[in-house]
Write a protein that holds these residues in place. Structure first.
Motif, mmCIF file in Angstrom:
data_model
loop_
_atom_site.group_PDB
_atom_site.id
_atom_site.type_symbol
_atom_site.label_atom_id
_atom_site.label_comp_id
_atom_site.label_asym_id
_atom_site.label_seq_id
_atom_site.Cartn_x
_atom_site.Cartn_y
_atom_site.Cartn_z
ATOM 1 N N TYR A 13 0.842 -1.189 0.000
ATOM 2 C CA TYR A 13 0.000 0.000 0.000
ATOM 3 C C TYR A 13 0.883 1.246 0.000
ATOM 4 O O TYR A 13 2.004 1.227 0.461
ATOM 5 C CB TYR A 13 -0.861 0.071 1.261
ATOM 6 C CG TYR A 13 -1.986 -0.915 1.356
ATOM 7 C CD1 TYR A 13 -1.796 -2.160 1.936
ATOM 8 C CD2 TYR A 13 -3.254 -0.586 0.909
ATOM 9 C CE1 TYR A 13 -2.845 -3.063 2.053
ATOM 10 C CE2 TYR A 13 -4.315 -1.480 1.023
ATOM 11 C CZ TYR A 13 -4.095 -2.708 1.594
ATOM 12 O OH TYR A 13 -5.136 -3.590 1.705
ATOM 13 N N GLN A 15 0.452 5.393 1.351
ATOM 14 C CA GLN A 15 -0.404 6.255 2.154
ATOM 15 C C GLN A 15 0.009 7.701 1.949
ATOM 16 O O GLN A 15 1.156 8.066 2.213
ATOM 17 C CB GLN A 15 -0.318 5.899 3.638
ATOM 18 C CG GLN A 15 -1.303 6.667 4.517
ATOM 19 C CD GLN A 15 -1.298 6.162 5.943
ATOM 20 O OE1 GLN A 15 -0.271 5.828 6.513
ATOM 21 N NE2 GLN A 15 -2.487 6.104 6.552
ATOM 22 N N MET A 57 -5.655 10.944 1.739
ATOM 23 C CA MET A 57 -6.140 9.986 0.740
ATOM 24 C C MET A 57 -6.268 8.579 1.262
ATOM 25 O O MET A 57 -6.700 7.686 0.572
ATOM 26 C CB MET A 57 -5.220 9.991 -0.477
ATOM 27 C CG MET A 57 -5.158 11.330 -1.175
ATOM 28 S SD MET A 57 -4.437 11.206 -2.806
ATOM 29 C CE MET A 57 -5.747 10.365 -3.679
ATOM 30 N N GLY A 58 -5.855 8.346 2.475
ATOM 31 C CA GLY A 58 -5.959 6.988 3.001
ATOM 32 C C GLY A 58 -4.966 6.042 2.349
ATOM 33 O O GLY A 58 -4.134 6.433 1.529
ATOM 34 N N LEU A 59 -5.071 4.806 2.690
ATOM 35 C CA LEU A 59 -4.212 3.767 2.132
ATOM 36 C C LEU A 59 -4.771 3.304 0.789
ATOM 37 O O LEU A 59 -5.968 3.028 0.673
ATOM 38 C CB LEU A 59 -4.155 2.571 3.082
ATOM 39 C CG LEU A 59 -3.322 2.769 4.343
ATOM 40 C CD1 LEU A 59 -3.854 1.928 5.479
ATOM 41 C CD2 LEU A 59 -1.878 2.430 4.058
ATOM 42 N N PHE A 116 3.541 0.870 2.839
ATOM 43 C CA PHE A 116 3.317 -0.167 3.835
ATOM 44 C C PHE A 116 3.149 -1.518 3.161
ATOM 45 O O PHE A 116 2.421 -1.647 2.178
ATOM 46 C CB PHE A 116 2.061 0.123 4.659
ATOM 47 C CG PHE A 116 2.211 1.257 5.614
ATOM 48 C CD1 PHE A 116 1.708 2.512 5.300
ATOM 49 C CD2 PHE A 116 2.846 1.083 6.837
ATOM 50 C CE1 PHE A 116 1.846 3.574 6.173
ATOM 51 C CE2 PHE A 116 2.990 2.136 7.720
ATOM 52 C CZ PHE A 116 2.489 3.387 7.388
ATOM 53 N N PHE A 123 0.395 -5.172 9.420
ATOM 54 C CA PHE A 123 1.181 -4.212 8.662
ATOM 55 C C PHE A 123 2.596 -4.060 9.208
ATOM 56 O O PHE A 123 2.829 -4.206 10.415
ATOM 57 C CB PHE A 123 0.507 -2.830 8.697
ATOM 58 C CG PHE A 123 -0.710 -2.717 7.827
ATOM 59 C CD1 PHE A 123 -1.924 -3.239 8.231
ATOM 60 C CD2 PHE A 123 -0.633 -2.083 6.592
ATOM 61 C CE1 PHE A 123 -3.045 -3.138 7.428
ATOM 62 C CE2 PHE A 123 -1.749 -1.965 5.779
ATOM 63 C CZ PHE A 123 -2.961 -2.491 6.195
ATOM 64 N N GLY A 124 3.509 -3.738 8.299
ATOM 65 C CA GLY A 124 4.847 -3.361 8.704
ATOM 66 C C GLY A 124 4.870 -1.917 9.192
ATOM 67 O O GLY A 124 3.844 -1.238 9.213
ATOM 68 N N GLN A 125 6.082 -1.465 9.554
ATOM 69 C CA GLN A 125 6.226 -0.119 10.110
ATOM 70 C C GLN A 125 6.288 0.962 9.045
ATOM 71 O O GLN A 125 6.225 2.141 9.368
ATOM 72 C CB GLN A 125 7.503 -0.054 10.966
ATOM 73 C CG GLN A 125 7.489 -0.972 12.158
ATOM 74 C CD GLN A 125 6.779 -0.358 13.357
ATOM 75 O OE1 GLN A 125 5.812 0.367 13.232
ATOM 76 N NE2 GLN A 125 7.274 -0.667 14.544
ATOM 77 N N ARG A 134 9.317 5.412 4.478
ATOM 78 C CA ARG A 134 9.031 6.799 4.071
ATOM 79 C C ARG A 134 9.967 7.148 2.921
ATOM 80 O O ARG A 134 11.177 7.255 3.112
ATOM 81 C CB ARG A 134 9.217 7.748 5.236
ATOM 82 C CG ARG A 134 8.782 9.176 4.951
ATOM 83 C CD ARG A 134 8.826 10.022 6.211
ATOM 84 N NE ARG A 134 7.878 9.563 7.219
ATOM 85 C CZ ARG A 134 6.610 9.928 7.280
ATOM 86 N NH1 ARG A 134 6.130 10.770 6.383
ATOM 87 N NH2 ARG A 134 5.838 9.480 8.238
ATOM 88 N N GLY A 152 2.613 1.397 11.280
ATOM 89 C CA GLY A 152 1.605 0.822 10.418
ATOM 90 C C GLY A 152 0.301 0.626 11.153
ATOM 91 O O GLY A 152 0.249 0.601 12.381
ATOM 92 N N PRO A 153 -0.803 0.506 10.414
ATOM 93 C CA PRO A 153 -2.108 0.263 11.054
ATOM 94 C C PRO A 153 -2.113 -1.037 11.851
ATOM 95 O O PRO A 153 -1.462 -2.010 11.478
ATOM 96 C CB PRO A 153 -3.062 0.190 9.857
ATOM 97 C CG PRO A 153 -2.386 0.942 8.770
ATOM 98 C CD PRO A 153 -0.925 0.669 8.968
ATOM 99 N N PHE A 212 -9.874 1.780 1.899
ATOM 100 C CA PHE A 212 -9.751 2.469 3.184
ATOM 101 C C PHE A 212 -10.363 3.861 3.129
ATOM 102 O O PHE A 212 -10.305 4.544 2.096
ATOM 103 C CB PHE A 212 -8.276 2.619 3.569
ATOM 104 C CG PHE A 212 -7.666 1.395 4.175
ATOM 105 C CD1 PHE A 212 -7.155 0.389 3.375
ATOM 106 C CD2 PHE A 212 -7.591 1.260 5.548
ATOM 107 C CE1 PHE A 212 -6.586 -0.746 3.937
ATOM 108 C CE2 PHE A 212 -7.013 0.126 6.121
ATOM 109 C CZ PHE A 212 -6.519 -0.872 5.311
ATOM 110 N N GLY A 213 -10.923 4.294 4.257
ATOM 111 C CA GLY A 213 -11.251 5.688 4.433
ATOM 112 C C GLY A 213 -9.985 6.467 4.776
ATOM 113 O O GLY A 213 -8.927 5.875 5.028
ATOM 114 N N SER A 214 -10.104 7.783 4.792
ATOM 115 C CA SER A 214 -8.916 8.610 5.032
ATOM 116 C C SER A 214 -8.623 8.798 6.514
ATOM 117 O O SER A 214 -7.605 9.386 6.871
ATOM 118 C CB SER A 214 -9.047 9.962 4.337
ATOM 119 O OG SER A 214 -10.247 10.584 4.729
#
Lengths: 114, 111
Positions: A35, A37, A41-43, A90, A105-107, A110, B43-44, B101-103
């Motif tokens: 993903y 982010q 805009m979200g993931l 991610f 999820f991973g960390q 960036r 991360g989530p 996903f939502g924001s």
């Protein structure tokens, strides 16, 4: 358990450079995901691999390639980086798709492209 | 096309002040709704999955509920450590393996 491990954590690239983001999971999960982010805009899903040996495009695949090296590892490659690819990336994994989609999820990595 | 909208974008609460976060969705046949928590620089982290209208799940000070068009994440007597961004997601109409996903709602709980 380490869970999902991503490397590197930070990276700065010049426009046109290439790089590979690495991801590994130690939970014996079948499915893995990449993903990005961005603020507001979200993931958004770039690519995913439902099982070893398969990969599929997600919502925003342009400019990326992936490799499912084995069950544990799923890498994301930027062949010619562009400023629009500046984002936080991610990697995630889960046992399988469908109803059982609790993902780990991973960390994150960036990435800044200048 | 699947859409997930979260509100508010940001919420500031005093410690102990209960409130709710909203996640509204439009999907072609809901196959689950997921809540995640994301701390800055991380991360989530998975919180809940809800599958059918009327379903509720609880974890410590959090309770998630689901209707046919939206989900709520209720936070009762929050503490500063509940500060985070809360994300909801639904499986993509074309493939349950993909999540839309939502924001997110950025929650700040002040001591």
């Amino acid at each position: 358990n380490a869970g999902v491990t991503q490397t590197p954590k930070f990276q700065v690239l010049k426009t046109g450079q290439s790089m590979t983001l690495q991801c590994a999971q130690d939970m014996n999960h079948n499915s893995m995901y990449w993903y990005r982010q961005d603020p507001g805009m979200g993931l958004r899903l770039i690519y995913y691999s439902a099982s070893e040996g398969t990969t599929d495009k997600g919502e925003v695949p342009n400019g990326y390639n992936v490799s499912r090296l084995n069950k544990r590892e799923f890498s994301l490659r930027l062949e010619s980086a562009a400023p629009s690819q500046t984002s936080v990336y991610f990697c995630a994994s889960n046992k399988q798709g469908g109803q059982n989609t609790e993902a780990f999820f991973g960390q994150g990595t960036r990435l800044t492209v200048v | 096309e699947d859409q997930v909208t979260q509100s508010p974008e940001a919420l500031r609460l005093q410690e102990g002040e209960s409130s709710s976060l909203n996640c509204s969705y439009t999907v072609s046949g809901l196959r689950g709704l997921f809540w995640y928590r994301q701390d800055p620089g991380k991360g989530p982290e998975f919180l809940f999955t809800l599958y059918s209208a009327g379903e509720e799940k609880e974890k410590e000070r959090l309770k998630a509920t689901l209707t046919k068009k939206e989900s709520f994440l209720h936070i009762t007597a929050p503490k500063p450590e509940d500060s985070a961004t809360y994300l909801c997601a639904v499986p993509h109409w074309g493939s349950a393996r993909q999540l839309t996903f939502g924001s997110g709602t950025q929650l700040t709980v002040l001591p």
